[in-house]
Write an enzyme that holds these catalytic residues in place. Structure first.
Site, short mmCIF file in Angstrom:
data_model
loop_
_atom_site.label_atom_id
_atom_site.label_comp_id
_atom_site.label_asym_id
_atom_site.label_seq_id
_atom_site.Cartn_x
_atom_site.Cartn_y
_atom_site.Cartn_z
N ILE A 100 10.44 -44.32 -32.94
CA ILE A 100 9.79 -44.91 -31.48
C ILE A 100 11.27 -46.09 -30.99
O ILE A 100 11.79 -46.68 -31.81
CB ILE A 100 8.71 -45.68 -31.07
CG1 ILE A 100 8.81 -46.80 -32.16
CG2 ILE A 100 7.88 -44.36 -32.01
CD1 ILE A 100 6.87 -47.59 -31.97
N ASP A 130 17.42 -55.32 -36.05
CA ASP A 130 16.30 -54.65 -36.80
C ASP A 130 16.45 -53.54 -37.23
O ASP A 130 16.61 -51.89 -36.70
CB ASP A 130 15.71 -54.45 -35.45
CG ASP A 130 13.54 -54.22 -35.88
OD1 ASP A 130 13.11 -54.29 -37.12
OD2 ASP A 130 12.99 -55.15 -35.32
N GLY A 157 10.16 -52.36 -29.69
CA GLY A 157 9.45 -53.20 -28.14
C GLY A 157 10.74 -53.91 -27.29
O GLY A 157 10.53 -53.99 -26.17
N HIS A 183 12.09 -46.80 -35.87
CA HIS A 183 13.08 -46.74 -35.68
C HIS A 183 13.94 -45.68 -35.50
O HIS A 183 14.34 -45.49 -34.69
CB HIS A 183 13.42 -47.95 -35.06
CG HIS A 183 12.32 -49.44 -34.50
ND1 HIS A 183 11.48 -48.75 -33.64
CD2 HIS A 183 12.48 -50.00 -35.34
CE1 HIS A 183 11.03 -50.18 -33.40
NE2 HIS A 183 11.61 -50.79 -34.98
C1 LIG Z 1 7.94 -58.33 -35.28
C2 LIG Z 1 8.89 -56.89 -35.29
C3 LIG Z 1 8.80 -55.82 -35.27
C4 LIG Z 1 9.56 -54.33 -33.80
C5 LIG Z 1 8.18 -53.56 -33.65
C6 LIG Z 1 8.22 -52.87 -33.09
O1 LIG Z 1 8.95 -52.51 -32.18
S1 LIG Z 1 7.29 -51.81 -33.18
C7 LIG Z 1 7.51 -51.39 -31.18
C8 LIG Z 1 6.95 -51.48 -29.58
N1 LIG Z 1 5.30 -51.58 -30.02
C9 LIG Z 1 4.63 -51.12 -29.59
O2 LIG Z 1 4.72 -49.45 -29.16
C10 LIG Z 1 3.15 -51.17 -29.37
C11 LIG Z 1 2.74 -50.30 -28.24
N2 LIG Z 1 1.43 -51.11 -27.83
C12 LIG Z 1 0.04 -50.18 -28.85
O3 LIG Z 1 0.74 -49.43 -29.11
C13 LIG Z 1 -0.87 -50.66 -28.51
O4 LIG Z 1 -1.38 -51.86 -27.17
C14 LIG Z 1 -1.80 -51.13 -29.26
C15 LIG Z 1 -1.45 -49.85 -30.85
C16 LIG Z 1 -0.70 -52.29 -30.37
C17 LIG Z 1 -2.71 -51.94 -29.35
O5 LIG Z 1 -4.04 -50.55 -28.72
P1 LIG Z 1 -5.54 -50.61 -29.19
O6 LIG Z 1 -6.14 -49.25 -28.31
O7 LIG Z 1 -5.05 -50.19 -30.73
O8 LIG Z 1 -6.22 -52.16 -28.83
P2 LIG Z 1 -7.36 -52.38 -28.02
O9 LIG Z 1 -6.94 -51.78 -26.76
O10 LIG Z 1 -8.37 -51.32 -28.88
O11 LIG Z 1 -7.64 -53.70 -27.78
C18 LIG Z 1 -8.16 -54.59 -29.27
C19 LIG Z 1 -7.67 -56.21 -28.94
O12 LIG Z 1 -6.42 -56.02 -29.76
C20 LIG Z 1 -5.51 -56.98 -28.84
N3 LIG Z 1 -4.42 -56.07 -28.10
C21 LIG Z 1 -4.39 -55.30 -27.74
N4 LIG Z 1 -2.94 -54.70 -27.24
C22 LIG Z 1 -2.43 -55.60 -28.07
C23 LIG Z 1 -1.48 -55.90 -27.60
N5 LIG Z 1 -0.09 -55.26 -27.33
N6 LIG Z 1 -0.74 -57.53 -28.63
C24 LIG Z 1 -1.77 -58.27 -28.96
N7 LIG Z 1 -2.54 -58.07 -29.08
C25 LIG Z 1 -3.49 -56.99 -28.78
C26 LIG Z 1 -6.92 -56.55 -27.13
O13 LIG Z 1 -6.70 -57.84 -26.42
C27 LIG Z 1 -7.64 -56.51 -28.05
O14 LIG Z 1 -8.71 -57.78 -28.19
P3 LIG Z 1 -10.06 -58.28 -27.52
O15 LIG Z 1 -9.42 -57.96 -25.90
O16 LIG Z 1 -10.79 -57.29 -28.23
O17 LIG Z 1 -10.58 -59.39 -28.38
#
Ligand SMILES: CCC/C=C/C(=O)SCCNC(=O)CCNC(=O)[C@H](O)C(C)(C)COP(=O)([O-])OP(=O)([O-])OC[C@H]1O[C@@H](n2cnc3c(N)ncnc32)[C@H](O)[C@@H]1OP(=O)([O-])[O-]
Length: 308
Positions: free
Chosen positions: A227, A207, A230, A212
């Site tokens: 970062i 990846d 995940g 990252h």
């Molecule tokens: C793919 C390969 C690429 C890899 C990239 C990486 O590794 S990146 C590094 C690894 N990844 C990271 O570091 C990411 C870490 N995570 C974050 O930074 C935060 O959780 C976020 C920005 C994903 C969402 O935060 P926020 O404050 O913007 O969200 P909120 O709480 O206001 O909810 C809004 C709506 O979205 C829903 N929902 C919420 N979370 C998730 C989720 N995880 N998943 C799915 N859905 C989610 C929640 O249920 C709600 O829906 P509802 O219930 O209203 O219908």
């Protein structure tokens, strides 16, 4: 400059991904194990050395179940090609991962991936896209494992045409993983330090997203520095469960789910708390330095270790 394409849910959910083949060797499996911290505290750890070295030769090393998740990460470039999916790839975050294991992974092999769009949801500030990937051993045609990956596309929501937010999923509601992290004392706790270079090592497993590794790209995405992937954090968490609950026996893992709650910076300390409910391990990972939960989910085992 090409015109910005219109967000088109129907086009997105009917998209057909090409079938893709990935071949890997024992070197890839060992590099992955090191990338998620195996043997980082103890180079002769008798529960982990088997992932990187075997006295009978490299073909006899064992493979961690989360290695299966790598075969979904490779789809990132395919997601960017989905017609009708208008999003800024720099704002993509990994939201959730679900892995179902059907057979132990061989130490080398060729995997044929068949992927479909399995869900799309309008969350207003973001679009949530779900992709399911079935992975077969190319030579035998045997289904080895399945991944469901959820990506959170910040800034791509608000595409619904009616007052009801658009939501499509191909899974019945009883198939979604419901769990609540208990308030009680955990059954086991495992602390592990990620290295400042963790993401630079982990990216060699395939990846190469600059989020990252590149400080400028990380800043555009809203982070003070690059970062951790995940799936790297998920790998640390499942390793903690294998060590603490499975007593080092990785073949006990049947399925794994996880939701990424907050980003992790390489170098931070991960504390994995685990609660045992029958054959289910509920877990939560916290970053020690910020005392914040960054990942939670459930791992299902096929049996319990007799020494528990
Ligand atoms: C793919 C390969 C690429 C890899 C990239 C990486 O590794 S990146 C590094 C690894 N990844 C990271 O570091 C990411 C870490 N995570 C974050 O930074 C935060 O959780 C976020 C920005 C994903 C969402 O935060 P926020 O404050 O913007 O969200 P909120 O709480 O206001 O909810 C809004 C709506 O979205 C829903 N929902 C919420 N979370 C998730 C989720 N995880 N998943 C799915 N859905 C989610 C929640 O249920 C709600 O829906 P509802 O219930 O209203 O219908």
């Amino acid at each position: 400059m090409a015109a910005k394409s219109e967000f088109d849910p129907q086009l997105i959910i009917s998209h057909k991904f090409p079938e893709l083949t990935y071949c890997y060797t024992e070197r890839d499996a060992a590099l992955y194990a090191l990338g998620i911290g195996a043997c980082s505290k103890d180079a002769v750890d008798n529960k982990e050395l088997k992932y990187v070295y075997h006295p009978d030769g490299q073909q006899s090393i064992e493979v961690l179940p989360t290695f299966a998740s790598l075969f979904s990460g490779g789809l990132q470039s395919e997601i960017a090609k989905i017609p009708g999916l208008d999003f800024d790839p720099r704002l993509l975050l990994h939201g959730q991962q679900y892995i179902e294991m059907y057979k132990p992974l061989p130490s080398h092999g060729c995997i044929l991936n068949k992927a479909t769009v399995s869900g799309l949801h309008d969350k207003g500030k973001a679009a949530v896209l779900e992709v399911e990937i079935l992975s077969y051993e190319k030579e035998s045609g045997v289904l080895l494992f399945m991944n469901r990956m959820t990506v959170y596309l910040r800034g791509a929501g608000g595409f619904s045409k009616s007052s009801q937010p658009y939501s499509f999923t191909k899974y019945p509601s009883n198939q979604t993983f419901a769990y609540k992290i208990p308030q009680s004392q955990p059954f086991a706790v495992f602390e592990d330090c990620t290295q400042p270079s963790q993401a630079l090592l982990y990216r060699l497993s395939g990846d190469y997203n600059p989020l990252h590794s590149d400080p400028m790209v990380a800043e555009i995405a809203g982070f003070s520095r690059p970062i951790l992937h995940g799936l790297c954090t998920l790998g640390f968490a499942v390793r903690a469960i294998i060590k603490s609950i499975c007593r080092g026996e990785q073949k006990m893992i049947k399925n794994i789910s996880g939701r990424f709650l907050l980003h992790v910076y390489p170098g931070e300390t991960l504390i994995t708390e685990m609660w045992l409910e029958g054959l289910r391990v509920l877990y939560q990972v916290k970053v020690k330095e910020r005392n914040r939960a960054v990942l939670s989910g459930v791992v299902t085992l096929d049996r319990l270790s007799s020494s528990l």
